[in-house]
Motif scaffolding. Sequence first.
Motif, PDB file in Angstrom:
ATOM      1  N   UNK A 469      -0.635  -3.365 -13.067  1.00  7.26           N
ATOM      2  CA  UNK A 469      -0.695  -2.128 -12.282  1.00  7.26           C
ATOM      3  C   UNK A 469       0.276  -2.294 -11.122  1.00  7.26           C
ATOM      4  N   UNK A 470       0.706  -1.198 -10.530  1.00  9.19           N
ATOM      5  CA  UNK A 470       1.553  -1.294  -9.340  1.00  9.19           C
ATOM      6  C   UNK A 470       0.698  -1.739  -8.161  1.00  9.19           C
ATOM      7  N   UNK A 471       1.226  -2.709  -7.436  1.00 12.66           N
ATOM      8  CA  UNK A 471       0.582  -3.202  -6.229  1.00 12.66           C
ATOM      9  C   UNK A 471       1.586  -3.159  -5.083  1.00 12.66           C
ATOM     10  N   UNK A 472       1.144  -2.742  -3.920  1.00 17.14           N
ATOM     11  CA  UNK A 472       2.007  -2.550  -2.759  1.00 17.14           C
ATOM     12  C   UNK A 472       1.389  -3.238  -1.548  1.00 17.14           C
ATOM     13  N   UNK A 473       2.188  -4.033  -0.832  1.00 12.48           N
ATOM     14  CA  UNK A 473       1.667  -4.695   0.367  1.00 12.48           C
ATOM     15  C   UNK A 473       2.809  -5.110   1.275  1.00 12.48           C
ATOM     16  N   UNK A 474       2.441  -5.596   2.454  1.00 13.29           N
ATOM     17  CA  UNK A 474       3.410  -6.183   3.372  1.00 13.29           C
ATOM     18  C   UNK A 474       3.373  -7.705   3.290  1.00 13.29           C
ATOM     19  N   UNK A 475       2.684  -8.245   2.286  1.00 16.38           N
ATOM     20  CA  UNK A 475       2.632  -9.691   2.085  1.00 16.38           C
ATOM     21  C   UNK A 475       3.680 -10.171   1.100  1.00 16.38           C
ATOM     22  N   UNK A 476       3.580 -11.439   0.752  1.00 17.53           N
ATOM     23  CA  UNK A 476       4.453 -12.049  -0.251  1.00 17.53           C
ATOM     24  C   UNK A 476       3.631 -12.297  -1.515  1.00 17.53           C
ATOM     25  N   UNK A 477       4.289 -12.821  -2.546  1.00 17.21           N
ATOM     26  CA  UNK A 477       3.555 -13.343  -3.688  1.00 17.21           C
ATOM     27  C   UNK A 477       4.178 -14.662  -4.109  1.00 17.21           C
ATOM     28  N   UNK A 478       3.391 -15.487  -4.752  1.00 14.95           N
ATOM     29  CA  UNK A 478       3.892 -16.745  -5.278  1.00 14.95           C
ATOM     30  C   UNK A 478       5.038 -16.482  -6.240  1.00 14.95           C
ATOM     31  N   UNK A 479       6.039 -17.350  -6.203  1.00 17.61           N
ATOM     32  CA  UNK A 479       7.128 -17.232  -7.160  1.00 17.61           C
ATOM     33  C   UNK A 479       6.681 -17.446  -8.588  1.00 17.61           C
ATOM     34  N   UNK A 480       5.490 -18.036  -8.767  1.00 18.88           N
ATOM     35  CA  UNK A 480       4.966 -18.256 -10.108  1.00 18.88           C
ATOM     36  C   UNK A 480       4.241 -17.029 -10.652  1.00 18.88           C
ATOM     37  N   UNK A 481       4.063 -16.006  -9.793  1.00 15.79           N
ATOM     38  CA  UNK A 481       3.306 -14.817 -10.177  1.00 15.79           C
ATOM     39  C   UNK A 481       4.213 -13.792 -10.860  1.00 15.79           C
ATOM     40  N   UNK A 482       3.596 -12.752 -11.389  1.00 19.46           N
ATOM     41  CA  UNK A 482       4.325 -11.740 -12.144  1.00 19.46           C
ATOM     42  C   UNK A 482       3.641 -10.401 -11.962  1.00 19.46           C
ATOM     43  N   UNK A 483       4.289  -9.353 -12.438  1.00 20.46           N
ATOM     44  CA  UNK A 483       3.709  -8.025 -12.358  1.00 20.46           C
ATOM     45  C   UNK A 483       4.573  -7.074 -11.551  1.00 20.46           C
ATOM     46  N   UNK A 484       4.197  -5.807 -11.571  1.00 14.66           N
ATOM     47  CA  UNK A 484       4.929  -4.769 -10.856  1.00 14.66           C
ATOM     48  C   UNK A 484       4.400  -4.726  -9.427  1.00 14.66           C
ATOM     49  N   UNK A 485       4.924  -5.636  -8.631  1.00 14.99           N
ATOM     50  CA  UNK A 485       4.379  -5.883  -7.298  1.00 14.99           C
ATOM     51  C   UNK A 485       5.450  -5.588  -6.255  1.00 14.99           C
ATOM     52  N   UNK A 486       5.172  -4.640  -5.387  1.00 17.33           N
ATOM     53  CA  UNK A 486       6.060  -4.274  -4.293  1.00 17.33           C
ATOM     54  C   UNK A 486       5.626  -5.038  -3.043  1.00 17.33           C
ATOM     55  N   UNK A 487       6.570  -5.765  -2.448  1.00 13.71           N
ATOM     56  CA  UNK A 487       6.260  -6.755  -1.417  1.00 13.71           C
ATOM     57  C   UNK A 487       7.124  -6.572  -0.170  1.00 13.71           C
ATOM     58  N   UNK A 488       6.770  -7.343   0.882  1.00 15.76           N
ATOM     59  CA  UNK A 488       7.587  -7.479   2.092  1.00 15.76           C
ATOM     60  C   UNK A 488       7.842  -6.132   2.769  1.00 15.76           C
ATOM     61  N   UNK A 489       6.901  -5.200   2.701  1.00 13.02           N
ATOM     62  CA  UNK A 489       7.105  -3.872   3.270  1.00 13.02           C
ATOM     63  C   UNK A 489       7.408  -3.961   4.770  1.00 13.02           C
ATOM     64  N   UNK A 490       8.480  -3.293   5.174  1.00 13.36           N
ATOM     65  CA  UNK A 490       8.957  -3.322   6.570  1.00 13.36           C
ATOM     66  C   UNK A 490       9.051  -1.898   7.099  1.00 13.36           C
TER      67      UNK A 490
END
Length: 577
Positions: A469-490
Motif C-alpha cells: 500500500x502507499x505509505x507517506x511519512x517524514x521518517x526514513x526506512x531501512x535500506x533492506x525494506x521495500x514497498x511504495x513508501x514515500x519518505x523524508x517529507x520536507x
Amino acid sequence: MSEKEKRRYRSAEWFGKNDKDAFIHRSWMRNQGLPSHVFDGRPVIGICNTWSELTPCNAHFRGLAEHVKRGVYEAGGFPVEFPVTSTGESNIRPTAMFLRNLVSMDVEESIRANPIDGVVLLCGCDKTTPALLMGAASVDLPTIVLSGGPMLNGRYRGRTIGSGTAVWQLSEDVKSGLISSDEFMAAEAAMSRSAGHCMTMGTASTMASMAEALGMALPGNAAIPAVDARRMVLANAVGHRITRMVEEDLKPSQILTRAAFENAIRVNGAIGGSTNAVVHLLAIAGRVGIELSLEDWDRLGRDIPTIVDLMPSGRFLMEDFYYAGGLPVVMRRLAEEGHLHREALTVTGQPVWEGIRDAECFDTEVIRPADRPLTESGGIAVLRGNVAPGGCILKPSAASPELMVHRGRAVVFESIEDYHARIGDPDLDIDETCIMVLKYCGPVGYPGFAEVGNMGLPPKVLQKGVRDMIRLSDGRMSGTAYGTVLLHTVPEAAIGGPLALIENGDMIEVDVPGRRIHLDVGAEELERRKAAWTPPAAHSETGYTRLFTDHVMQADTGCDFDFLLGTRGSAVPRESH
C-alpha cells in the motif's frame, strides 16, 4: 623520493623535534614497545576503527585492522589504530541516525587532534560510512575507506533469505497466517550466519558502494564478503595505498568533486540502492562545499535503469553480486553508456575509468544487461506538492508499478506509538486503496529521523493477499525494506510542515511519473488547520538531544548540523605542554 627530497609530514610536529614536547609524545608512545625508527619521519597512518560488539556488523574489525597495519608497515608507514563511537542500527535506540553527526564530530576532532598524516576509515554498519566520511572530509587529510564487507547469504529451509528484507517478509507472513510464530523465530539464526553487514542492498551495502563510486575506496571494496580471504587481501592493499596517498598528498577535496557525486547518484540508481543514500550524500557534499540537491538526485537517476537484481528490489544478495563481478561491472556499463564521468579522480591516484575498464560480468542474472533491467527507470523519485513543498522521495525499484499513480483516502497515525496501538485493530477503517500517513518521525520529531516509514500493513489487508500500500511519512526506512513508501517529507510535521495538517479521510493524489503529490484540501482549510495546530513538546531541554533538535537541518539538505558545514582543515593544534 630521495632522503633530501623526503617530505616533512604533519606528524613531525609531534614526533620530529628534539625538545620537551617531542620527548613527551615519543616517550609515552614507547610504552607500547615501539622502536625508535617508527619516529624517523615516516608517515603516520591512523586507522579509524568502529569496532564494537554492540555493532554486530563491525564486530570483526579488530582482525581486519591487523591486515591494514601489515600493509602500512610493508609500505614504510607507521600505523596507529584508534576507536571512535560505533553506531549499530540493529541495536541503537531511537536510531543510529540520531548519532551520525555526533560520530562525525568524534572522527573529525580525533583526526585533527592527533599526530596523523593519513587515515583509513573502517566502516560497516549503515551510519558508520557516512559519519566517518563526513568527519574525515572536514579535516581533509589523505583518506581511504575500507568497508567490512557483507555477510554470507542467509539460508533457511532450502531458500535464500536476506538480512532485514526477510524480517519484513516473514513478519508479514505471520500476520497474514501463512507461517507460525515458531517458524518465524527459527529463521533468526539462519539470516545472520557470518561476520559482516547486511547482505541485501540495504544501507550498509549501498554506502559501501557509494564510497567506491565516489572514488574514496579501492575498486571491488563494496561486495567482497566479510569472511572471504580476499577482504583481508584488500585490507592489506588499503594499508599500502594510504601510505602512498600521504606521500602524494592526495586528499578527499581532490576526489569528492561534483563529478564524483554525480557518478555516485547514477550508480545508486543502477544498483537499486537505499533511499538513505540521499540524505548521506547530501551531508557529505555539504562538508566539502559541493552544491548537491534533491533535484540532482531526481534528474541524474531518472534515466538510469536498475540492472542489479538484489534484494530488497530483486532476488539475489551481495555474495552473488561479488561473484558476478561486483560494482566495477556496473560502473563500466554506466561509463560505456555515457552515464559516468570517466575522468573523476579516485584514491588510486588515477581516473575512475582505469579501475573499471577491464571489469567482466560473470552472471547476467545478477547483473542484468541493459536491455533486460530490473526497473527501466531506477534512481530516486522526488515528488513535490502541497504536502511536501520541499520534496519527498520514493525508490521506484522497490515499489509496486500499479501504485505509481494513485488517489487514496488518508488513514492517519499521529505517532509511531499510535500506529502500533491501532494497526492490528480489526475495526480500523482501512483497506488496500487507502494511503497510510505517519507523522512526527522526522529529524526533529522522533528525534533522529528513525527508520519507521515502511509501516507494516494492517493484518486485515494482509489476509486478503495484499502486500503493498502507499505509505507517506517524514521518517526514513531501512535500506533492506521495500514497498511504495514515500519518505523524508520536507518540511517535517514537528516544525509545522503540511504533513502535520493531514486528517483522516482527506484524499491524497500520488503521481510518481509526474513527480507530484497533492493533498486535496483547500488552501483556506489548511490555513485554518495550521492556526489550530500546536507544536509537539520539546524532547529535551538539555544534553545532546537539545543540541540535535536545535541544529539539525532538514532531510533535503542532509540532516547535518548547521554549524558543521564546510571543511575546517588539518592545521596542527596548539601545543599543550
